[in-house]
Every structure is written in structure tokens, then in C-alpha cells.
Scaffold this motif. Structure first.
Motif, PDB file in Angstrom:
ATOM      1  N   SER A  56       0.791  -1.232   0.000  1.00 33.59           N
ATOM      2  CA  SER A  56       0.000   0.000   0.000  1.00 33.59           C
ATOM      3  C   SER A  56       0.826   1.286   0.000  1.00 33.59           C
ATOM      4  CB  SER A  56      -0.938   0.004   1.204  1.00 33.59           C
ATOM      5  OG  SER A  56      -0.175  -0.097   2.395  1.00 33.59           O
ATOM      6  N   ASP A  57       2.092   1.221   0.410  1.00 27.96           N
ATOM      7  CA  ASP A  57       2.942   2.409   0.347  1.00 27.96           C
ATOM      8  C   ASP A  57       4.398   2.000   0.219  1.00 27.96           C
ATOM      9  OD1 ASP A  57       4.243   2.343   3.008  1.00 27.96           O
ATOM     10  OD2 ASP A  57       2.282   2.859   3.799  1.00 27.96           O
ATOM     11  N   GLU A  58       5.295   2.979   0.135  1.00 26.98           N
ATOM     12  CA  GLU A  58       6.693   2.693  -0.166  1.00 26.98           C
ATOM     13  C   GLU A  58       7.578   2.454   1.055  1.00 26.98           C
ATOM     14  OE1 GLU A  58       8.775   6.019  -1.988  1.00 26.98           O
ATOM     15  OE2 GLU A  58       7.194   7.340  -1.251  1.00 26.98           O
ATOM     16  N   ALA A  89       1.948  -2.403   4.589  1.00 29.91           N
ATOM     17  CA  ALA A  89       1.017  -3.539   4.591  1.00 29.91           C
ATOM     18  C   ALA A  89       0.684  -3.915   3.151  1.00 29.91           C
ATOM     19  CB  ALA A  89      -0.264  -3.153   5.335  1.00 29.91           C
ATOM     20  N   LEU A  90       0.157  -5.117   2.980  1.00 29.41           N
ATOM     21  CA  LEU A  90      -0.323  -5.518   1.662  1.00 29.41           C
ATOM     22  C   LEU A  90      -1.436  -4.587   1.217  1.00 29.41           C
ATOM     23  CD1 LEU A  90      -0.636  -9.402   1.978  1.00 29.41           C
ATOM     24  CD2 LEU A  90       1.136  -8.118   0.769  1.00 29.41           C
ATOM     25  N   SER A  91      -1.512  -4.344  -0.064  1.00 24.86           N
ATOM     26  CA  SER A  91      -2.614  -3.561  -0.617  1.00 24.86           C
ATOM     27  C   SER A  91      -3.848  -4.463  -0.696  1.00 24.86           C
ATOM     28  CB  SER A  91      -2.253  -3.064  -2.017  1.00 24.86           C
ATOM     29  OG  SER A  91      -3.372  -2.473  -2.626  1.00 24.86           O
ATOM     30  N   PRO A  92      -5.027  -3.946  -0.370  1.00 23.21           N
ATOM     31  CA  PRO A  92      -6.236  -4.769  -0.487  1.00 23.21           C
ATOM     32  C   PRO A  92      -6.731  -4.886  -1.927  1.00 23.21           C
ATOM     33  CG  PRO A  92      -6.796  -2.607   0.370  1.00 23.21           C
ATOM     34  CD  PRO A  92      -5.294  -2.648   0.252  1.00 23.21           C
ATOM     35  N   LEU A 103      -4.968  -2.113  -8.537  1.00 24.17           N
ATOM     36  CA  LEU A 103      -4.830  -0.752  -8.041  1.00 24.17           C
ATOM     37  C   LEU A 103      -3.724  -0.605  -6.999  1.00 24.17           C
ATOM     38  CD1 LEU A 103      -8.585   0.297  -7.767  1.00 24.17           C
ATOM     39  CD2 LEU A 103      -6.962   0.775  -9.606  1.00 24.17           C
ATOM     40  N   ALA A 104      -2.984  -1.677  -6.748  1.00 13.69           N
ATOM     41  CA  ALA A 104      -1.881  -1.594  -5.779  1.00 13.69           C
ATOM     42  C   ALA A 104      -0.866  -0.563  -6.271  1.00 13.69           C
ATOM     43  CB  ALA A 104      -1.212  -2.954  -5.624  1.00 13.69           C
ATOM     44  N   PRO A 105      -0.473   0.380  -5.422  1.00 13.20           N
ATOM     45  CA  PRO A 105       0.434   1.433  -5.882  1.00 13.20           C
ATOM     46  C   PRO A 105       1.916   1.043  -5.898  1.00 13.20           C
ATOM     47  CG  PRO A 105      -0.297   1.876  -3.649  1.00 13.20           C
ATOM     48  CD  PRO A 105      -1.031   0.650  -4.105  1.00 13.20           C
ATOM     49  N   TRP A 106       2.293   0.005  -5.137  1.00 12.79           N
ATOM     50  CA  TRP A 106       3.708  -0.345  -5.004  1.00 12.79           C
ATOM     51  C   TRP A 106       3.905  -1.851  -5.055  1.00 12.79           C
ATOM     52  CZ3 TRP A 106       6.878   3.792  -4.970  1.00 12.79           C
ATOM     53  CH2 TRP A 106       6.342   5.015  -4.588  1.00 12.79           C
ATOM     54  N   ARG A 132      17.609  -5.541   2.436  1.00 17.32           N
ATOM     55  CA  ARG A 132      16.551  -4.531   2.321  1.00 17.32           C
ATOM     56  C   ARG A 132      15.749  -4.761   1.033  1.00 17.32           C
ATOM     57  NH1 ARG A 132      16.501   1.677   3.791  1.00 17.32           N
ATOM     58  NH2 ARG A 132      14.472   2.120   2.907  1.00 17.32           N
ATOM     59  N   PRO A 133      14.418  -4.746   1.119  1.00 15.94           N
ATOM     60  CA  PRO A 133      13.606  -4.971  -0.078  1.00 15.94           C
ATOM     61  C   PRO A 133      13.697  -3.800  -1.055  1.00 15.94           C
ATOM     62  CG  PRO A 133      12.205  -4.439   1.792  1.00 15.94           C
ATOM     63  CD  PRO A 133      13.602  -4.550   2.316  1.00 15.94           C
ATOM     64  N   VAL A 134      13.466  -4.101  -2.319  1.00 14.93           N
ATOM     65  CA  VAL A 134      13.391  -3.085  -3.363  1.00 14.93           C
ATOM     66  C   VAL A 134      11.909  -2.769  -3.557  1.00 14.93           C
ATOM     67  CG1 VAL A 134      13.808  -2.620  -5.805  1.00 14.93           C
ATOM     68  CG2 VAL A 134      15.472  -3.953  -4.483  1.00 14.93           C
ATOM     69  N   ILE A 135      11.565  -1.486  -3.514  1.00  9.63           N
ATOM     70  CA  ILE A 135      10.164  -1.093  -3.657  1.00  9.63           C
ATOM     71  C   ILE A 135      10.031  -0.261  -4.928  1.00  9.63           C
ATOM     72  CG2 ILE A 135       8.224   0.109  -2.598  1.00  9.63           C
ATOM     73  CD1 ILE A 135       9.574  -0.485   0.128  1.00  9.63           C
TER      74      ILE A 135
END
Length: 125
Positions: free
Chosen positions: A22-24, A29-32, A36-39, A49-52
Motif C-alpha cells: 500500500s505504500d513505499e 502492509a499488503l494492498s487490499p 490498483l496496488a500502488p507499489w 533490504r527490499p526493493v520497492i
């Protein structure tokens, strides 16, 4: 000899895991939503570290192609239409559905207990 996916094993993880978030932030959290998931968060190894990445293509077809092109072994999302889940599964990606109320990164090591989308999806976004 068949081996369990690395997110089920103890020790270093080398499989890529994609999470629709849901954000960077690293603790997003996971997008619902699926298309339409933004990231998209990509985890390459445990402890790294994850890549977003921002998702610019917000149609289901474009997102499926984008995810398949990254070739993750596992994808975790908050929701996914059944046709999209089937296409990603056909591409060799283990698709799981997780809760949107915890940091998505915390689900990577517990993915084996998350349900496959067949039990938790609807036919459309």
C-alpha cells in the motif's frame, strides 16, 4: 530430489518474493487491491533490504506482465482476481493471499501457511 521453496527453509533465502503493498515504506502492509496496488516490494534474500517499485500500469494485464517479467518464485497480495491468479500460477509463480493488517515483509517467512487464492478470491477486482 525435490526441495522445498527457500521461504519454507531455515537459512538464507535466494528466491525472489513479490508483494503488492500500500505504500513505499519497508513496513508497508499488503494492498487490499490487485490492479490498483500502488507499489510492488521485491525481496531478493532474507535480511536484505527490499526493493520497492511504483506500479504505473494499473490494469490487470499490465500488472500480470510486470510481475511475470520479474520472475518471482512467490507473490503475496491482499486480493487477486481468480483469472490473474491462474495466469501467474501458470507462469510458475506460487500465489498466496495474506492479511492487509500487518507489515507485508513479515509474511515472507510465513508464506507456506497463507492460503492460495482459490479459497479467497472473487472473479474480478
Amino acid at each position: 530430489m525435490s526441495m522445498a521453496p527457500l521461504w519454507r527453509r531455515k537459512g538464507p533465502m535466494s528466491d525472489k518474493v513479490a508483494l503488492l503493498v500500500s505504500d513505499e515504506a519497508d513496513n508497508a502492509a499488503l494492498s487490499p487491491f490487485f490492479s490498483l496496488a500502488p507499489w510492488l516490494m521485491l525481496v531478493r534474500s532474507h535480511g536484505e533490504r527490499p526493493v520497492i517499485q511504483r506500479i504505473d500500469d494499473h490494469d490487470s494485464e499490465g500488472l500480470i506482465s510486470f510481475i511475470a517479467g520479474l520472475a518471482p518464485t512467490l507473490m503475496i497480495c491482499g486480493h487477486i482476481p481468480s483469472d490473474a491468479a491462474k495466469r501467474l500460477t501458470d507462469a510458475g509463480i506460487d500465489v498466496r493471499v495474506g492479511p492487509c493488517s500487518v507489515p507485508a515483509i513479515s509474511l515472507v517467512t510465513r508464506a507456506h501457511v497463507l492460503p492460495h487464492p482459490s479459497a479467497a478470491t472473487t472473479p474480478s477486482d
